[in-house]
Design a protein around this motif. Structure first.
Motif, short mmCIF file in Angstrom:
data_model
loop_
_atom_site.label_atom_id
_atom_site.label_comp_id
_atom_site.label_asym_id
_atom_site.label_seq_id
_atom_site.Cartn_x
_atom_site.Cartn_y
_atom_site.Cartn_z
N PRO A 189 -10.67 -35.48 58.60
CA PRO A 189 -10.53 -35.56 57.13
C PRO A 189 -10.47 -37.00 56.66
N GLN A 195 -14.74 -35.67 54.59
CA GLN A 195 -14.54 -35.96 55.99
C GLN A 195 -15.20 -37.29 56.33
N LEU A 235 -14.33 -29.48 62.60
CA LEU A 235 -14.32 -30.94 62.70
C LEU A 235 -15.31 -31.45 63.75
#
Length: 415
Positions: free
Chosen positions: A183, A87, A65
């Motif tokens: 996400p 994302q 991430l």
């Protein structure tokens, strides 16, 4: 004044440019694509440091991430890349280019972070500052340095990257940034409440935000503003429209929307495409963009001669402040952040800044986002700071840029 543009294609060249400016005692107008050049006080300088050549994604670790990219990387490159992996940048970065009469999609990652631009999801996901993990750049001494880290767990030096967010290029020439990604929601729906006056609308938004249903967007469009929407259900309401967004896993969204619809007495629910379209309009202040023909789909209808203000207030004070502004000025406005953010397009008058800040009192602060250069030269663009805070700001500026080379006066005169 003839302006010479210096366009480095590496961090080393950017540092060389700053050292040269330092040796010559000449300030630099630090810019990316220039899509937000109209935001802030005008800078009087003969040299522009154009960072658009510092472009490209350095690393995208979707599993971690984390995204690292050079400062001049276009958002039009970054956002689709994230979308392919389902994302997003959760703080919902704004694209304000069309508000200044420029095409959409021209902003850069460095510009978004430097200007601290965050959209409707700020109330749930936080600001651009909260998602900035690390930076590399050149300070006003011409030194290349790094701050923060490239993984979420690395908190060493966190304060420096956060300091850069919203500094408008006055402290450091950003050359590379690392940001946190999250996400993207599987589904999104928006409840539409029609015909609420400002106070009733903000009360409904407050109830939604205080509910257990994880609301990620809460806005209110008075009738004249709602009529400009390119989302049919919003424009066709013929009345003021209050919007409540719910995002997440599909079945969860369905259940939460059903519960909120009953509790709030919503008139309709916008589907996924309609929801994304209307929140893009809210995010990018599309209702006050000057021309739908030049600005693109879903934008425009506003009067380009109006000055645009961004007004942050306590949500409970929002309706009062809005009414005070309407009473004093010819103003169109709408609410975001559950009533805590007012966007106002004001017919220019010599005392409009005084009227707006007078309406606020001590309830918040107001930033002049769009106005002609001569107005931004003579008006406090950013809200005046108390003397102790201004003194602190000067000391921070001096610690990073002691000779005032980088975007001098962009935020406050003499800083």
């Amino acid at each position: 004044m003839t302006v010479t543009t210096v366009k480095p294609d590496s961090a080393v060249q950017a540092a060389d440019a700053v050292r040269w400016a330092l040796s010559e005692g000449t300030p630099l107008d630090v810019a990316g694509s220039g899509s937000k050049r109209g935001l802030g006080r005008p800078i009087q300088t003969a040299y522009t440091l154009d960072l658009s050549g510092l472009s490209g994604v350095v690393a995208y670790e979707a599993e971690e991430l984390v995204l690292t990219a050079r400062a001049g990387t276009p958002m039009a490159e970054i956002l689709p890349m994230l979308a392919e992996r389902r994302q997003q940048l959760a703080f919902e970065p704004q694209d304000l280019g069309p508000l200044f009469g420029r095409p959409e999609g021209q902003g850069t990652l460095g510009g978004v972070i430097s200007c601290g631009l965050a959209g409707p999801r700020r109330i749930s996901a936080g600001s651009a500052r909260d998602h900035t993990l690390g930076i590399e750049g050149v300070n006003g001494r011409g030194d290349l340095y790094k701050g923060g880290g490239k993984v979420v767990k690395n908190v060493t030096g966190y304060d420096v990257p956060k300091l850069m967010a919203g500094s408008f290029g006055t402290l450091t020439v950003l050359t590379e940034l690392t940001v946190k990604v999250l996400p993207a929601p599987e589904d999104v729906r928006t409840l539409l409440l029609a015909g609420r006056e400002d106070a009733a609308a903000v009360a409904a938004l407050t109830a939604a935000l205080q509910s257990p249903y994880d609301v990620s967007g809460a806005a209110h469009l008075p009738a004249a503003v709602a009529a400009r929407s390119h989302v049919r259900a919003v424009a066709a309401a013929g009345r003021a429209v209050t919007l409540v967004r719910v995002e997440g896993f599909g079945p969860s969204v369905t259940a939460r929307v059903a519960a909120l619809k009953e509790e709030l007495g919503a008139d309709a629910v916008l589907d996924q495409d309609e929801s994304r379209a209307v929140w893009k309009e809210v995010r990018d202040v599309a209702y006050f963009c000057p021309s739908p023909a030049s600005a693109g789909e879903g934008r425009g209808g506003g009067d380009a001669s109006r000055h645009v203000w961004k007004i942050s207030v306590q949500p409970s004070e929002g309706p009062r402040v809005a009414e005070s502004i309407r009473w004093a000025l010819d103003a169109e406005l709408y609410f975001d952040w559950g009533g805590g953010l007012i966007w106002a397009a004001v017919a220019p008058t010599p005392d409009s800044a005084t009227a707006i800040r007078g309406a606020l009192g001590t309830a918040g602060h107001a930033t002049l986002v769009r106005a002609p250069e001569d107005v931004r030269t003579t008006t406090e663009v950013f809200h005046p700071l108390p003397d102790p805070v201004m003194a602190l700001s000067r000391r921070v500026k001096e610690s990073f840029d002691p000779c005032g080379i980088l975007n001098p006066g962009r935020m406050y005169a003499g800083v």
